[in-house]
Design a protein around this motif. Structure first.
Motif, PDB file in Angstrom:
ATOM      1  N   ALA A  28      -7.489  -2.870  -5.226  1.00  0.00           N
ATOM      2  CA  ALA A  28      -8.112  -3.118  -3.690  1.00  0.00           C
ATOM      3  C   ALA A  28      -7.116  -2.511  -2.750  1.00  0.00           C
ATOM      4  O   ALA A  28      -6.730  -2.598  -2.782  1.00  0.00           O
ATOM      5  N   THR A  29      -7.816  -1.967  -1.612  1.00  0.00           N
ATOM      6  CA  THR A  29      -7.291  -1.388  -0.548  1.00  0.00           C
ATOM      7  C   THR A  29      -8.497  -1.900   1.133  1.00  0.00           C
ATOM      8  O   THR A  29      -8.788  -3.087   0.977  1.00  0.00           O
ATOM      9  N   GLN A  33     -11.521  -4.343   9.151  1.00  0.00           N
ATOM     10  CA  GLN A  33     -10.897  -5.009  10.335  1.00  0.00           C
ATOM     11  C   GLN A  33      -9.573  -5.358  10.560  1.00  0.00           C
ATOM     12  O   GLN A  33      -8.757  -5.456  10.978  1.00  0.00           O
ATOM     13  N   GLU A  34      -9.798  -5.137   8.877  1.00  0.00           N
ATOM     14  CA  GLU A  34      -7.969  -5.745   8.278  1.00  0.00           C
ATOM     15  C   GLU A  34      -7.367  -4.582   9.464  1.00  0.00           C
ATOM     16  O   GLU A  34      -6.209  -4.858   9.293  1.00  0.00           O
ATOM     17  N   LYS A  35      -7.825  -3.326   9.203  1.00  0.00           N
ATOM     18  CA  LYS A  35      -6.962  -2.044   9.793  1.00  0.00           C
ATOM     19  C   LYS A  35      -6.354  -2.326  10.808  1.00  0.00           C
ATOM     20  O   LYS A  35      -5.725  -1.747  11.592  1.00  0.00           O
ATOM     21  N   ARG A 199       1.491 -12.233  -0.712  1.00  0.00           N
ATOM     22  CA  ARG A 199       1.305 -12.117  -1.831  1.00  0.00           C
ATOM     23  C   ARG A 199       1.056 -13.058  -2.822  1.00  0.00           C
ATOM     24  O   ARG A 199      -0.318 -13.710  -3.421  1.00  0.00           O
ATOM     25  N   SER A 200       1.320 -14.997  -1.958  1.00  0.00           N
ATOM     26  CA  SER A 200       0.640 -16.005  -2.669  1.00  0.00           C
ATOM     27  C   SER A 200      -0.684 -16.517  -1.892  1.00  0.00           C
ATOM     28  O   SER A 200      -1.637 -16.949  -1.946  1.00  0.00           O
ATOM     29  N   THR A 201      -0.677 -15.626  -0.723  1.00  0.00           N
ATOM     30  CA  THR A 201      -2.309 -15.615  -0.278  1.00  0.00           C
ATOM     31  C   THR A 201      -3.368 -14.238  -0.614  1.00  0.00           C
ATOM     32  O   THR A 201      -4.332 -14.857  -0.539  1.00  0.00           O
ATOM     33  N   GLY A 202      -3.005 -13.527  -2.021  1.00  0.00           N
ATOM     34  CA  GLY A 202      -3.376 -12.177  -2.005  1.00  0.00           C
ATOM     35  C   GLY A 202      -3.659 -11.066  -1.857  1.00  0.00           C
ATOM     36  O   GLY A 202      -4.112 -10.141  -2.005  1.00  0.00           O
ATOM     37  N   ILE A 203      -2.615 -10.619  -1.000  1.00  0.00           N
ATOM     38  CA  ILE A 203      -2.712  -9.607  -0.294  1.00  0.00           C
ATOM     39  C   ILE A 203      -1.766  -9.204  -1.322  1.00  0.00           C
ATOM     40  O   ILE A 203      -1.487  -9.257  -2.054  1.00  0.00           O
ATOM     41  N   THR A 204      -2.011  -7.418  -1.754  1.00  0.00           N
ATOM     42  CA  THR A 204      -1.771  -6.678  -2.653  1.00  0.00           C
ATOM     43  C   THR A 204      -1.195  -5.798  -2.075  1.00  0.00           C
ATOM     44  O   THR A 204      -0.785  -5.316  -1.677  1.00  0.00           O
ATOM     45  N   VAL A 205      -0.558  -5.396  -3.251  1.00  0.00           N
ATOM     46  CA  VAL A 205       0.680  -4.176  -3.169  1.00  0.00           C
ATOM     47  C   VAL A 205      -0.142  -3.083  -2.615  1.00  0.00           C
ATOM     48  O   VAL A 205       0.398  -2.398  -1.676  1.00  0.00           O
ATOM     49  N   ALA A 206      -1.283  -3.108  -3.200  1.00  0.00           N
ATOM     50  CA  ALA A 206      -2.160  -1.490  -2.926  1.00  0.00           C
ATOM     51  C   ALA A 206      -2.381  -2.072  -1.223  1.00  0.00           C
ATOM     52  O   ALA A 206      -2.364  -1.086  -0.464  1.00  0.00           O
ATOM     53  N   GLU A 207      -2.735  -2.955  -0.826  1.00  0.00           N
ATOM     54  CA  GLU A 207      -3.003  -3.525   0.506  1.00  0.00           C
ATOM     55  C   GLU A 207      -2.139  -3.155   1.654  1.00  0.00           C
ATOM     56  O   GLU A 207      -1.807  -2.716   2.008  1.00  0.00           O
ATOM     57  N   ALA A 210      -1.190   0.668   1.963  1.00  0.00           N
ATOM     58  CA  ALA A 210      -2.484   0.181   3.295  1.00  0.00           C
ATOM     59  C   ALA A 210      -1.855   0.560   4.664  1.00  0.00           C
ATOM     60  O   ALA A 210      -2.399   0.657   5.983  1.00  0.00           O
ATOM     61  N   LEU A 211      -1.187  -0.884   4.999  1.00  0.00           N
ATOM     62  CA  LEU A 211      -0.721  -1.624   6.292  1.00  0.00           C
ATOM     63  C   LEU A 211       0.536  -0.197   6.508  1.00  0.00           C
ATOM     64  O   LEU A 211       1.119  -0.197   7.273  1.00  0.00           O
ATOM     65  N   SER A 212       1.348  -0.325   5.555  1.00  0.00           N
ATOM     66  CA  SER A 212       2.434   0.980   5.702  1.00  0.00           C
ATOM     67  C   SER A 212       2.253   1.963   6.203  1.00  0.00           C
ATOM     68  O   SER A 212       2.458   2.426   7.340  1.00  0.00           O
ATOM     69  N   ALA A 213       1.020   2.544   5.790  1.00  0.00           N
ATOM     70  CA  ALA A 213       0.251   3.284   6.455  1.00  0.00           C
ATOM     71  C   ALA A 213      -0.070   3.603   8.054  1.00  0.00           C
ATOM     72  O   ALA A 213       0.157   4.551   8.923  1.00  0.00           O
ATOM     73  N   VAL A 214      -0.901   2.419   8.229  1.00  0.00           N
ATOM     74  CA  VAL A 214      -1.376   1.563  10.229  1.00  0.00           C
ATOM     75  C   VAL A 214       0.055   1.864  10.848  1.00  0.00           C
ATOM     76  O   VAL A 214       0.307   2.237  11.840  1.00  0.00           O
TER      77      VAL A 214
END
Length: 349
Positions: A28-29, A33-35, A199-207, A210-214
């Protein structure tokens, strides 16, 4: 043939069911809204109010509610301080006023509640246990024993009062926090802790990628690399192969020099403030021949330069000074020492 088809269909169904959910989630990414939450958080944390205004408008247009953004900016006081949180809130208020004047009605969203729990410390301690998936001693070892009041503030104000509002869920709150910490210098240990919580809340490495790109787009490649390093992903080149370094040689008609200088000064300031990809626009005049203007220009890459050409402030500069320019020559340069460039031009990081 029917039996074979039935078996093939069953195998396909079973293979789909047996794919671990965690693997599917890892693909997932971030949603738009999250971006936007990440962009609002990054620009608030770094105090980039011009960029924040753009992110706020984009966030509203992407479907964030007014109260979701308010909660984001309120939460950030705990990570980047009251001054930047208050500046961001005032910026948001001005954005909403402008939009209302233009007949844009934004969705207020879920009501923000006040925390009424009596034992806020215990409430915050339990929230932190849920986020860290680790028992939390009272007081917190180390800093909590040394400075009990800061331990109380952490539990009672942040993880109790702020987190009690359900306008943002825990996952969204950790996205906001990670975005802020990844954008700020000198807080890597806190970033590491919140990556684990996220990560414990469900945020993935892929996400997180994507955050690092922001962060790279709105803050710097160096800050994005800190996040990438802490999720064991390849880091990015700070200086790109297609970076543009240029000296513009411009001759101005003497009678237009004063007006031209005022326009150029305004354009260069706006470019530096509003465009992360503009590393430097440094105008100079020859002392003995003031009508001879030289501008050192550095753009992070070709895309940043092309984007710069499309900005309203550059177009205004170009059209309003066109008849003032007697001669123009663009000289592309190569850097002899990129490390020295990074030391001199602070945005190049």
């Amino acid at each position: 043939m029917k039996v074979i088809s039935w078996k093939v269909g069953l195998l396909l169904l079973l293979s789909t069911i047996m794919i671990p959910k965690t693997k599917a989630q890892e693909m997932a990414t971030l949603t738009k809204q999250e971006k936007s939450l990440a962009g609002i958080s990054a620009t608030t944390a770094t105090g980039k109010l011009d960029l924040l205004k753009v992110q706020l408008v984009e966030g509203l247009n992407n479907g964030l509610t007014v109260n979701e953004i308010k909660e984001t900016l309120t939460q950030l006081y705990a990570y980047c301080g009251f001054p930047r949180s208050l500046n961001a809130i005032n910026t948001f208020s001005a954005v909403l006023t402008d939009r209302k004047a233009n007949k844009i009605n934004d969705v207020e969203g879920e009501k923000i509640i006040q925390n009424t729990v009596k034992d806020k410390y215990e409430q915050g301690r339990k929230v932190l246990e849920q986020l860290t998936q680790t028992p939390q001693a009272k007081p917190a070892p180390g800093f909590g024993e040394f400075a009990p009041r800061i331990d109380a503030f952490l539990k009672e104000h942040l993880f109790a009062d702020i987190f009690a509002s359900k306008v943002l869920d825990f996952r969204q709150r950790e996205l906001v926090t990670i975005s802020a910490l990844a954008s700020m210098e000198g807080v890597e240990s806190q970033l590491q802790s919140h990556i684990k919580m996220g990560r414990s809340t469900g945020i993935t490495v892929a996400e997180l990628e994507a955050l690092s790109a922001v962060v790279q787009q709105l803050v710097s490649t160096t800050q994005a690399n800190i996040l990438l390093k802490n999720i064991d992903q390849p880091t990015l080149a700070v200086i790109k192969p297609d970076m543009i370094v240029r000296i513009s040689q411009i001759e101005i008609f003497p009678e237009n020099l004063e007006t031209y200088n005022a326009i150029l000064k305004e354009e260069s300031a706006e470019s530096i403030a509003k465009e992360p990809g503009v590393i430097a626009i440094f105008p100079m005049l020859q002392r003995e021949q003031p009508s001879q203007v030289r501008i050192i220009e550095i753009y992070a890459d070709k895309a940043a330069y092309e984007q710069h050409l499309q900005t309203p402030h550059f177009k205004e500069y170009k059209t309003s000074t066109l008849k003032m320019v007697k001669a123009l020559k663009l000289i592309d340069m190569e850097s002899l020492d990129q490390e020295i460039m990074k030391a001199i031009f602070k945005k190049l990081k």
